[in-house]
Motif scaffolding. Sequence first.
Motif, mmCIF file in Angstrom:
data_model
loop_
_atom_site.group_PDB
_atom_site.id
_atom_site.type_symbol
_atom_site.label_atom_id
_atom_site.label_comp_id
_atom_site.label_asym_id
_atom_site.label_seq_id
_atom_site.Cartn_x
_atom_site.Cartn_y
_atom_site.Cartn_z
ATOM 1 N N LEU A 97 61.768 -27.611 -24.599
ATOM 2 C CA LEU A 97 63.519 -28.187 -24.673
ATOM 3 C C LEU A 97 63.700 -27.116 -25.033
ATOM 4 O O LEU A 97 63.215 -25.855 -25.380
ATOM 5 C CB LEU A 97 63.533 -29.109 -25.612
ATOM 6 C CG LEU A 97 62.992 -30.421 -25.561
ATOM 7 C CD1 LEU A 97 63.669 -31.593 -26.571
ATOM 8 C CD2 LEU A 97 62.511 -31.089 -24.204
ATOM 9 N N PRO A 98 65.655 -26.989 -24.413
ATOM 10 C CA PRO A 98 66.138 -25.539 -24.854
ATOM 11 C C PRO A 98 66.484 -24.705 -25.818
ATOM 12 O O PRO A 98 66.557 -23.588 -26.326
ATOM 13 C CB PRO A 98 67.458 -26.322 -24.409
ATOM 14 C CG PRO A 98 67.657 -27.529 -24.003
ATOM 15 C CD PRO A 98 66.260 -27.723 -23.927
ATOM 16 N N ASP A 99 66.043 -25.735 -26.956
ATOM 17 C CA ASP A 99 65.909 -25.391 -28.599
ATOM 18 C C ASP A 99 64.407 -24.976 -28.497
ATOM 19 O O ASP A 99 64.607 -24.770 -30.353
ATOM 20 C CB ASP A 99 66.450 -25.999 -29.355
ATOM 21 C CG ASP A 99 65.896 -27.780 -29.869
ATOM 22 O OD1 ASP A 99 65.351 -27.862 -28.879
ATOM 23 O OD2 ASP A 99 66.324 -28.335 -31.156
ATOM 24 N N GLY A 100 63.324 -24.831 -28.218
ATOM 25 C CA GLY A 100 62.418 -24.630 -28.366
ATOM 26 C C GLY A 100 61.130 -25.955 -29.261
ATOM 27 O O GLY A 100 60.320 -25.850 -29.079
ATOM 28 N N THR A 101 61.996 -26.999 -28.998
ATOM 29 C CA THR A 101 61.145 -28.446 -29.009
ATOM 30 C C THR A 101 60.510 -28.652 -28.696
ATOM 31 O O THR A 101 60.613 -28.626 -27.189
ATOM 32 C CB THR A 101 62.251 -29.757 -29.596
ATOM 33 O OG1 THR A 101 63.049 -29.291 -30.714
ATOM 34 C CG2 THR A 101 61.252 -31.037 -29.525
ATOM 35 N N LEU A 102 58.916 -28.976 -28.887
ATOM 36 C CA LEU A 102 57.768 -28.884 -27.584
ATOM 37 C C LEU A 102 57.217 -30.480 -28.007
ATOM 38 O O LEU A 102 56.972 -30.912 -29.118
ATOM 39 C CB LEU A 102 56.276 -28.518 -28.134
ATOM 40 C CG LEU A 102 55.254 -28.919 -27.323
ATOM 41 C CD1 LEU A 102 55.375 -28.153 -25.685
ATOM 42 C CD2 LEU A 102 54.020 -27.951 -28.447
ATOM 43 N N VAL A 103 57.764 -31.141 -26.660
ATOM 44 C CA VAL A 103 57.427 -32.722 -25.968
ATOM 45 C C VAL A 103 56.329 -33.245 -26.194
ATOM 46 O O VAL A 103 55.434 -32.251 -24.510
ATOM 47 C CB VAL A 103 58.282 -33.122 -26.209
ATOM 48 C CG1 VAL A 103 57.918 -34.486 -25.716
ATOM 49 C CG2 VAL A 103 59.497 -33.326 -26.872
ATOM 50 N N THR A 104 54.807 -33.456 -26.332
ATOM 51 C CA THR A 104 53.360 -33.978 -25.896
ATOM 52 C C THR A 104 53.238 -35.055 -25.749
ATOM 53 O O THR A 104 53.744 -36.001 -26.205
ATOM 54 C CB THR A 104 52.574 -33.062 -26.947
ATOM 55 O OG1 THR A 104 51.977 -33.882 -27.078
ATOM 56 C CG2 THR A 104 52.490 -31.583 -25.682
ATOM 57 N N CYS A 105 52.890 -35.704 -24.425
ATOM 58 C CA CYS A 105 52.438 -37.207 -24.429
ATOM 59 C C CYS A 105 51.448 -37.183 -23.540
ATOM 60 O O CYS A 105 50.961 -36.682 -22.273
ATOM 61 C CB CYS A 105 53.698 -37.984 -23.735
ATOM 62 S SG CYS A 105 52.664 -39.263 -23.315
ATOM 63 N N ALA A 106 49.806 -37.965 -24.001
ATOM 64 C CA ALA A 106 48.713 -38.475 -23.132
ATOM 65 C C ALA A 106 48.683 -39.465 -22.931
ATOM 66 O O ALA A 106 48.605 -39.948 -23.794
ATOM 67 C CB ALA A 106 47.616 -36.915 -23.299
ATOM 68 N N VAL A 107 48.125 -40.306 -21.509
ATOM 69 C CA VAL A 107 47.603 -41.505 -21.779
ATOM 70 C C VAL A 107 46.333 -41.834 -20.305
ATOM 71 O O VAL A 107 46.199 -40.651 -20.188
ATOM 72 C CB VAL A 107 48.680 -42.821 -21.689
ATOM 73 C CG1 VAL A 107 49.852 -42.115 -21.465
ATOM 74 C CG2 VAL A 107 48.837 -42.185 -19.492
ATOM 75 N N GLY A 108 46.078 -42.747 -20.865
ATOM 76 C CA GLY A 108 44.617 -43.208 -20.008
ATOM 77 C C GLY A 108 43.606 -42.248 -20.710
ATOM 78 O O GLY A 108 43.353 -42.521 -22.288
ATOM 79 N N VAL A 109 42.256 -41.909 -20.247
ATOM 80 C CA VAL A 109 41.524 -41.411 -21.028
ATOM 81 C C VAL A 109 41.373 -40.211 -20.009
ATOM 82 O O VAL A 109 41.391 -39.525 -19.087
ATOM 83 C CB VAL A 109 40.368 -42.693 -20.280
ATOM 84 C CG1 VAL A 109 39.544 -44.382 -20.795
ATOM 85 C CG2 VAL A 109 39.792 -42.665 -18.817
ATOM 86 N N ALA A 110 40.015 -39.704 -20.391
ATOM 87 C CA ALA A 110 39.168 -37.969 -21.113
ATOM 88 C C ALA A 110 37.845 -38.067 -20.427
ATOM 89 O O ALA A 110 37.197 -37.383 -19.113
ATOM 90 C CB ALA A 110 39.090 -37.396 -21.779
ATOM 91 N N ASP A 111 36.973 -39.854 -19.830
ATOM 92 C CA ASP A 111 36.007 -39.782 -19.077
ATOM 93 C C ASP A 111 36.276 -41.476 -19.372
ATOM 94 O O ASP A 111 35.813 -42.080 -19.851
ATOM 95 C CB ASP A 111 34.934 -38.805 -20.547
ATOM 96 C CG ASP A 111 33.670 -39.146 -19.239
ATOM 97 O OD1 ASP A 111 33.078 -39.958 -18.796
ATOM 98 O OD2 ASP A 111 33.028 -38.166 -19.510
ATOM 99 N N GLN A 112 35.759 -41.779 -17.617
ATOM 100 C CA GLN A 112 35.869 -42.721 -17.444
ATOM 101 C C GLN A 112 34.937 -43.540 -17.973
ATOM 102 O O GLN A 112 34.252 -44.606 -18.203
ATOM 103 C CB GLN A 112 35.710 -43.473 -16.100
ATOM 104 C CG GLN A 112 37.225 -43.146 -15.458
ATOM 105 C CD GLN A 112 37.937 -42.818 -14.291
ATOM 106 O OE1 GLN A 112 36.585 -42.935 -13.069
ATOM 107 N NE2 GLN A 112 38.324 -44.198 -13.742
#
Length: 430
Positions: A97-112
């Motif tokens: 974001l403009p002020d340097g805030t880092l947003v992360t999001c992950a869904v699902g599987v890394a290995d089915q």
Amino acid sequence: MPHRTSPRACAGPSRWSGARALRAAHWLTLVTALGCRAPQPPSAVGTAEAAARSSATSAVPTAGERAGERIAARWRQRLQRACDVHGAPGVSAAALLPDGTLVTCAVGVADQDLGSRLTADHRMFSGSIGKTYVGALALQLHQEGRLDLDAPARTLLADPAPLLAAPNGGAYTVRQLLRHESGLPRWVFQRAVLASVVTDRERTWSNADRLATIAGLDPLFAPGEGWAYSDTNYIVVGAILEELLGQSIEAAVVERILEPEGLRQTHPLDGARVPNLAQGHVVTSREWGVPPRLLQDERYTVNVQFEGCGGGWASTPSDLARWGRALWSGRHLGGAATELALEGVPAPRLGAGVRYGIGSMVEATPNGLLAYHDGFQFGFLSSVGHYRDLDLTVAVQLDTDDLAAPGGPVSMLMQDLAAQAAWELRQAEL
């Protein structure tokens, strides 16, 4: 097959600068509500800097942090739809974001097969986003007076024989190579190349090897008289850069880009195993004989070193977002060189109104000018983009190469996530 019960995990906002952390109670509420993990603590710093940061810490979250919470919640729903509706095994995204805030999001599987949860820390192959590193190196050397972008490529190599045997005989300039105006066909799609990649996992490809695969072929067009995306362009530029620098492109990228920008989750595909790599679920690439799983018994099922300067890197959405902002905001190269990177030519095959500059796709959008790049590799899809007017950078990666999994081009998913983030930023007046 849709994964309607696939695990989901979003990370709430953290400070890219490390200047703030939310209070534990505040984050406990967020983690409970969204199934998100709190940001990791900042790395060790000097006593004076740590004291300054401590004094700056507020019990009240910033506007950026509050917007980040809402963005993570919106993204979780959007990314889950990619899994449920389009069959993506897992999707991971990040925003700065403009002020340097880092947003992360992950869904699902890394290995089915294992059912392991995908997290924001999983690395994935980033494909042609690697061209942004090559373009940045070329612009660095241009700024240093060591590389003339308008010099014919055949005059810049001690041994121009591989270029002289290739289409158009090396008559194209470095600038034309970087903007895909050379007329060189794509070496990676030659039948013998794909067969070798699948059957000879241990082979080490040199730039001369790569160029030899198109020797004697007809050019697509005369230099500067057309446009066609071709990894071969960046193989030639890579050969020139390696000769000028006296080191491999991988070493140069680490020294001149990754270390200065603090990109510690980005790794070259040099044949060694990438740490914390998600399983690459192969769908589209099966037509070339690539096995359904990129990893089997801790080994790659295909040659991953072959790509070279056309891609050749693994990363995370967080590192891609950090790099995208550094590159396209002008911080890494400076204003003049960044404008040169964004000075593109029409690239109609990428979409109406899209232009291709130096390692950069450029497009006018409702949220202002967007500089971005997509990536495709066996088992993975990626996209990173920076909105200059909003000072917003978004990256997304999927652990599948199924072109239908994002619900359309992967860059459209990136832009969809960016639009959601932009809406929340407007509400927060950032």
